[in-house]
Design an enzyme around this catalytic site. Structure first.
Site, PDB file in Angstrom:
ATOM      1  N   TYR A  89      42.778 -12.006 -22.449  1.00 38.87           N
ATOM      2  CA  TYR A  89      44.123 -11.646 -21.986  1.00 38.87           C
ATOM      3  C   TYR A  89      45.112 -11.524 -23.153  1.00 38.87           C
ATOM      4  CZ  TYR A  89      42.615 -12.786 -17.208  1.00 38.87           C
ATOM      5  OH  TYR A  89      41.963 -12.829 -16.001  1.00 38.87           O
ATOM      6  N   ASP A  98      40.922 -18.250 -14.793  1.00 41.69           N
ATOM      7  CA  ASP A  98      41.782 -17.529 -13.853  1.00 41.69           C
ATOM      8  C   ASP A  98      41.031 -17.328 -12.539  1.00 41.69           C
ATOM      9  OD1 ASP A  98      43.788 -16.004 -12.803  1.00 41.69           O
ATOM     10  OD2 ASP A  98      43.481 -14.265 -14.100  1.00 41.69           O
ATOM     11  N   LYS A 118      29.698 -18.281 -21.016  1.00 38.29           N
ATOM     12  CA  LYS A 118      28.657 -17.265 -20.823  1.00 38.29           C
ATOM     13  C   LYS A 118      27.905 -17.181 -22.153  1.00 38.29           C
ATOM     14  CE  LYS A 118      26.792 -14.020 -18.242  1.00 38.29           C
ATOM     15  NZ  LYS A 118      25.963 -14.336 -17.085  1.00 38.29           N
ATOM     16  N   ASP A 175      28.689 -17.448 -14.021  1.00 34.06           N
ATOM     17  CA  ASP A 175      28.213 -16.876 -12.751  1.00 34.06           C
ATOM     18  C   ASP A 175      27.606 -17.966 -11.868  1.00 34.06           C
ATOM     19  OD1 ASP A 175      26.503 -16.937 -14.928  1.00 34.06           O
ATOM     20  OD2 ASP A 175      25.251 -15.287 -14.261  1.00 34.06           O
ATOM     21  N   ASP A 193      41.219 -19.887  -8.815  1.00 38.08           N
ATOM     22  CA  ASP A 193      41.566 -19.331  -7.501  1.00 38.08           C
ATOM     23  C   ASP A 193      40.454 -19.610  -6.490  1.00 38.08           C
ATOM     24  OD1 ASP A 193      43.985 -18.395  -8.340  1.00 38.08           O
ATOM     25  OD2 ASP A 193      43.670 -16.328  -7.656  1.00 38.08           O
TER      26      ASP A 193
END
Ligand code: NAD
Length: 359
Positions: free
Chosen positions: A143, A248, A192, A224, A252
């Site tokens: 980001y 992020d 990852k 994942d 959520d």
């Protein structure tokens, strides 16, 4: 009696002022019960600041925050400002305040209240005992990549870059281990590492930091897999630490386990004990001014402030217990009520929680 703690109170827009009013009642009650002293200073922020001062983050508001030990924020935004240019949008103020205050760790607890298990889309038996915290790195990663660009003929390719330094990973890992030390002493580091170089650096660094916390158990989970395990075995997690974009998404997902946005608190932390505390929900323009907003997310943000910034663990627990007691007694605001006709308003919920806080 401890020294007075300075709290910058920024109500913002929509339901912000309504839920902040209830959080202030909690601050006042804990002063009476525990002998604390809070000095509150108020600042304009968001849409209301755009209207009154021509900027979402006025200098004096920032100065109040910088002088404070902690910031309590309601919510900002609303349709009135949605079509404004970027510099005159409430969300720009939000990014600005986080950056100006050096807040690099976002902390989001997801706790299941037994009496609200039915509100979640997951089966109650899967959720049983879930009490986890997502610690998300907030100021690095993709980001904030500096090489984002369009390439190729007619801009047919796009590039974003993801960068992390050892220093950035170390400090967020330390935040996670420090929090885990006060809880169930388990950290799940999410990356990852089978694909990404930044993730390999992340993993090596987290392992090094873990050596300073021999009492805390560390597991590495690929992102994942973590997305799956959060739905399969949420109660097995204690503290999840991860980079900006993974955090992020996972925070959520974790929030949705609990079933209601009006229940979830958050903290953004920087160096030292300073922190900004806010509910995860927005300004809810659809219910603003009606006195029906759920104040629990903001009240639990105060509990988080007690625990993480002031080290007032006893008061934090007392507030959390009071919330649980009121919910167990069957009181509900509209958003979490099964029988909507019996729902109580924002002020009534705040009053019940305040009355239930015990020293
Ligand atoms: P929202 O969180 O404001 O509302 C989503 C839904 O949840 C609405 O139906 C709302 O009524 C309900 N809701 C939210 N909080 C509630 C509460 N405490 N009690 C009961 N119901 C509640 O999200 P949105 O509608 O996408 O955004 C509205 C505005 O808020 C936008 O301008 C957005 O940019 C802003 N926003 C601000 C923040 C922040 O200040 N940190 C965060 C998210 C969104």
């Amino acid at each position: 009696m401890s020294d007075a703690k300075k709290i910058a109170v920024i109500a913002g827009d929509g339901i912000g002022p309504e839920v902040i009013a209830e959080a202030e009642k909690v601050l006042k009650r804990t002063e009476e019960l525990f002998g604390y002293k809070f000095e509150l200073e108020y600042g304009l922020f968001g849409g209301i600041a755009i209207d009154e001062r021509g900027t979402p983050l006025p200098e004096d508001t920032l100065a109040i925050c910088q002088k404070a030990d902690a910031v309590l924020l309601g919510a900002v935004g609303g349709p009135k400002w949605d079509t404004n240019p970027k510099e005159l949008r409430p969300e720009t103020g939000l990014l600005g305040i986080r950056k100006a205050l050096g807040l690099y760790a976002n902390i989001r607890p997801a706790v299941i209240f037994d009496c609200l298990k039915e509100a979640s889309t997951l089966k109650p038996e899967v959720l049983e005992g879930t009490d986890l915290i997502v610690v998300r790195e907030l100021t690095g990663g993709i980001y904030f990549g500096d090489k984002l660009r369009r390439e190729g003929p007619n801009g047919q390719e796009a590039v974003d870059t993801c960068t992390y330094s050892v220093k950035e990973v170390e400090r967020i890992a330390r935040s996670a281990f420090e929090i885990a030390k006060t809880r169930k002493k388990k950290v799940a580091s999410v990356d990852k590492a089978n694909v990404l170089e930044t993730s390999r650096l992340w993993r090596e660094t987290v392992i090094r930091v873990a050596a300073d916390y021999p009492d805390v158990e560390l597991e590495h989970v690929l992102v994942d897999n973590c997305a799956m395990q959060l739905l399969r075995r949420p109660s097995s997690f204690d503290v999840i630490v991860t980079e900006n974009m993974f955090g992020d998404i996972l925070s959520d997902e974790a929030a949705m386990l609990t079933g209601s946005i009006g229940m979830l608190s958050s903290a953004s932390l920087g160096e030292g004990s300073f922190g900004l505390y806010e509910p995860i929900h927005g300004s809810a323009p659809d219910i603003a001014g009606k006195g029906v907003a759920n104040p629990i997310a903001t009240i639990l943000s105060v509990a988080l402030m007690f625990r993480l910034t002031f080290g007032y663990h006893e008061a934090a627990e007392a507030v959390e217990k009071a919330v649980k007691e009121v919910l167990d007694a069957g009181h509900r605001t509209w958003d979490i009520a099964t029988d909507k006709s019996a729902a109580i308003g924002t002020g009534a919920m705040g009053d019940l929680i305040v009355a239930a806080i015990k020293a």
